[in-house]
Design a protein around this motif. Sequence first.
Motif, PDB file in Angstrom:
ATOM      1  N   THR A 127      -8.733  58.004  29.182  1.00 49.07           N
ATOM      2  CA  THR A 127      -8.792  56.444  28.769  1.00 49.07           C
ATOM      3  C   THR A 127      -7.563  55.762  29.247  1.00 49.07           C
ATOM      4  N   PHE A 128      -7.869  54.409  29.829  1.00 44.64           N
ATOM      5  CA  PHE A 128      -7.079  53.655  30.527  1.00 44.64           C
ATOM      6  C   PHE A 128      -6.458  52.402  29.553  1.00 44.64           C
ATOM      7  N   ILE A 129      -5.364  52.181  29.174  1.00 46.91           N
ATOM      8  CA  ILE A 129      -5.029  50.797  28.607  1.00 46.91           C
ATOM      9  C   ILE A 129      -4.368  49.997  29.657  1.00 46.91           C
ATOM     10  N   GLU A 130      -4.772  48.696  29.782  1.00 46.70           N
ATOM     11  CA  GLU A 130      -3.936  47.943  30.866  1.00 46.70           C
ATOM     12  C   GLU A 130      -3.271  46.864  29.962  1.00 46.70           C
ATOM     13  N   PHE A 131      -2.043  46.854  30.338  1.00 43.79           N
ATOM     14  CA  PHE A 131      -1.232  45.838  29.609  1.00 43.79           C
ATOM     15  C   PHE A 131      -0.777  44.743  30.654  1.00 43.79           C
TER      16      PHE A 131
ATOM     17  N   ALA B  45       1.910  41.972  32.555  1.00 41.02           N
ATOM     18  CA  ALA B  45       3.215  42.610  33.411  1.00 41.02           C
ATOM     19  C   ALA B  45       4.339  42.566  32.475  1.00 41.02           C
ATOM     20  N   SER B  46       4.321  41.790  31.473  1.00 40.49           N
ATOM     21  CA  SER B  46       5.636  41.616  30.604  1.00 40.49           C
ATOM     22  C   SER B  46       5.992  42.942  29.948  1.00 40.49           C
ATOM     23  N   ILE B  47       5.033  43.861  29.541  1.00 37.18           N
ATOM     24  CA  ILE B  47       5.315  45.043  28.985  1.00 37.18           C
ATOM     25  C   ILE B  47       6.563  45.729  29.458  1.00 37.18           C
ATOM     26  N   ALA B  48       6.744  45.418  30.854  1.00 41.72           N
ATOM     27  CA  ALA B  48       7.935  46.248  31.538  1.00 41.72           C
ATOM     28  C   ALA B  48       9.090  45.951  31.028  1.00 41.72           C
ATOM     29  N   VAL B  49       9.374  44.516  30.482  1.00 38.38           N
ATOM     30  CA  VAL B  49      10.786  44.276  30.156  1.00 38.38           C
ATOM     31  C   VAL B  49      10.830  43.960  28.357  1.00 38.38           C
ATOM     32  N   GLY B  50       9.847  44.531  27.852  1.00 37.69           N
ATOM     33  CA  GLY B  50       9.849  44.344  26.184  1.00 37.69           C
ATOM     34  C   GLY B  50       9.590  45.646  25.821  1.00 37.69           C
ATOM     35  N   GLU B  51       9.626  45.863  24.341  1.00 38.54           N
ATOM     36  CA  GLU B  51       9.621  47.086  23.825  1.00 38.54           C
ATOM     37  C   GLU B  51       7.941  47.499  23.617  1.00 38.54           C
ATOM     38  N   ALA B  52       7.672  48.918  24.087  1.00 38.24           N
ATOM     39  CA  ALA B  52       6.332  49.171  24.408  1.00 38.24           C
ATOM     40  C   ALA B  52       6.007  49.566  22.845  1.00 38.24           C
ATOM     41  N   PRO B  53       4.422  49.346  22.618  1.00 37.34           N
ATOM     42  CA  PRO B  53       4.223  49.904  21.042  1.00 37.34           C
ATOM     43  C   PRO B  53       3.695  51.238  21.390  1.00 37.34           C
ATOM     44  N   PRO B  54       3.877  52.037  20.223  1.00 42.58           N
ATOM     45  CA  PRO B  54       3.017  53.364  20.275  1.00 42.58           C
ATOM     46  C   PRO B  54       1.773  53.310  19.921  1.00 42.58           C
ATOM     47  N   LEU B  55       0.985  54.370  20.459  1.00 46.06           N
ATOM     48  CA  LEU B  55      -0.637  54.289  20.182  1.00 46.06           C
ATOM     49  C   LEU B  55      -1.039  55.103  19.234  1.00 46.06           C
ATOM     50  N   PHE B  56      -1.735  54.898  18.344  1.00 46.90           N
ATOM     51  CA  PHE B  56      -2.495  55.834  17.206  1.00 46.90           C
ATOM     52  C   PHE B  56      -3.818  55.909  17.276  1.00 46.90           C
ATOM     53  N   VAL B  57      -4.629  56.824  17.173  1.00 46.62           N
ATOM     54  CA  VAL B  57      -5.996  57.241  17.210  1.00 46.62           C
ATOM     55  C   VAL B  57      -6.522  57.024  15.841  1.00 46.62           C
ATOM     56  N   THR B  58      -7.620  56.641  15.698  1.00 37.57           N
ATOM     57  CA  THR B  58      -8.022  56.460  14.190  1.00 37.57           C
ATOM     58  C   THR B  58      -9.070  57.649  13.904  1.00 37.57           C
TER      59      THR B  58
ATOM     60  N   VAL C 209      -0.899  59.834  19.164  1.00 36.20           N
ATOM     61  CA  VAL C 209      -1.600  60.382  20.185  1.00 36.20           C
ATOM     62  C   VAL C 209      -0.835  60.611  21.305  1.00 36.20           C
ATOM     63  N   ASN C 210      -0.925  61.553  22.152  1.00 37.87           N
ATOM     64  CA  ASN C 210      -0.019  61.846  23.480  1.00 37.87           C
ATOM     65  C   ASN C 210      -0.750  61.006  24.647  1.00 37.87           C
ATOM     66  N   TYR C 211       0.157  60.311  25.216  1.00 35.06           N
ATOM     67  CA  TYR C 211      -0.029  59.435  26.429  1.00 35.06           C
ATOM     68  C   TYR C 211       1.042  59.444  27.419  1.00 35.06           C
ATOM     69  N   ARG C 212       0.703  59.020  28.546  1.00 35.55           N
ATOM     70  CA  ARG C 212       1.690  58.951  29.568  1.00 35.55           C
ATOM     71  C   ARG C 212       1.593  57.401  30.093  1.00 35.55           C
ATOM     72  N   VAL C 213       2.759  56.983  30.564  1.00 33.79           N
ATOM     73  CA  VAL C 213       2.825  55.549  31.254  1.00 33.79           C
ATOM     74  C   VAL C 213       3.024  55.505  32.510  1.00 33.79           C
ATOM     75  N   ALA C 214       1.934  54.724  33.244  1.00 36.56           N
ATOM     76  CA  ALA C 214       1.855  54.706  34.724  1.00 36.56           C
ATOM     77  C   ALA C 214       1.944  53.051  35.027  1.00 36.56           C
TER      78      ALA C 214
ATOM     79  N   ARG D 195       1.942  49.514  34.164  1.00 37.49           N
ATOM     80  CA  ARG D 195       1.584  49.067  33.141  1.00 37.49           C
ATOM     81  C   ARG D 195       0.245  49.654  32.306  1.00 37.49           C
ATOM     82  N   TYR D 196       0.006  50.562  32.620  1.00 39.83           N
ATOM     83  CA  TYR D 196      -1.057  51.284  32.194  1.00 39.83           C
ATOM     84  C   TYR D 196      -0.574  52.576  30.983  1.00 39.83           C
ATOM     85  N   TYR D 197      -1.248  52.566  30.113  1.00 38.65           N
ATOM     86  CA  TYR D 197      -1.224  53.875  29.228  1.00 38.65           C
ATOM     87  C   TYR D 197      -2.228  54.652  29.673  1.00 38.65           C
ATOM     88  N   VAL D 198      -2.002  56.129  29.677  1.00 44.58           N
ATOM     89  CA  VAL D 198      -3.367  56.872  30.433  1.00 44.58           C
ATOM     90  C   VAL D 198      -3.401  57.961  29.246  1.00 44.58           C
ATOM     91  N   VAL D 199      -4.251  58.018  28.408  1.00 45.73           N
ATOM     92  CA  VAL D 199      -4.867  58.993  27.473  1.00 45.73           C
ATOM     93  C   VAL D 199      -5.631  59.906  28.084  1.00 45.73           C
TER      94      VAL D 199
END
Length: 285
Positions: A211-215, A217-230, A239-244, A246-250
């Motif tokens: 799963t890819f979550i696209e943010f 461009a401002s995400i690079a200069v601010g605080e990034a939110p953690p991701l929770f799976v319901t 949940v574990n994810y990596r940052v690529a 401005r994308y979260y890759v789950v």
Amino acid sequence: MIRPILLSASLFALAPLTLAPAAAQTREAASPTARVTAANRAALREPSSAGYIHAVQVYPYSEGVLYRLYAAPERVTDIALQPGETVTSVAAGDTVRWTVGDTTSGSGETRRTHILVKPFSAGLRTNLFITTDRRAYHLALESTATTAMAALSWTYPQDELIALRRTQAAAEAAAPIASGLAVESLNFNYAVSGDKPAWRPLRAFDDGRQTFIEFPASIAVGEAPPLFVTGDNGEAQLVNYRVAGRYYVVDRLFGAAELRLGEKRQKIVRITRGDPARTSRRRAS
């Protein structure tokens, strides 16, 4: 009001006065000028064989270091500054027996300032202080009868490290978030709802495996939110994810997830996965 402390004679009898060792007293009594001399000697950098590139002695720049320059009568020594660096002031301790001038070479981005020094006789010592729009240089000048440095310059490890980090960041930003993605296999049937902070995702999609979550461009200069799976029980789990970029890759699929940031006034953005079959039917139509 400070009250005096009264000591009885018996106390002195039980606790005789202890004198500091003579060596410690000698160290404390060392001349301030001797301490200054020792500090300058420790900060001094002399020319080295390994530091020469042809006739130019190249020092690695560091704040507060004292760089040695050897000069001779009837010889001009060139102090070459960093390209693009602008001189704001030059001050020499002895302006009577030393000639100090400046010139430039190149143009545009390659324009370079050169400080030129020449002593009137051998056996002279003084210092030179140069300030620019980027840094300050401290030099110890000494004249000899015949030996003179043709030129000296510096490398700038800190600037090189910053440039390297910028290059790496640009390469990471340009790199694809994943390889081997087939557009026809992507599922964009995700809904983004909830609060609308500056970091709210633009969209989410999956390739059937990740799963890819696209943010924005401002995400690079601010605080990034953690991701929770319901989960199935309705509880949110980190949940574990990596940052690529401005994308979260789950590395999994999920039905619903939340991005949360803040404590007192927490911002919550929900990401809900729809039926991928509907997306396929819409494409077919």
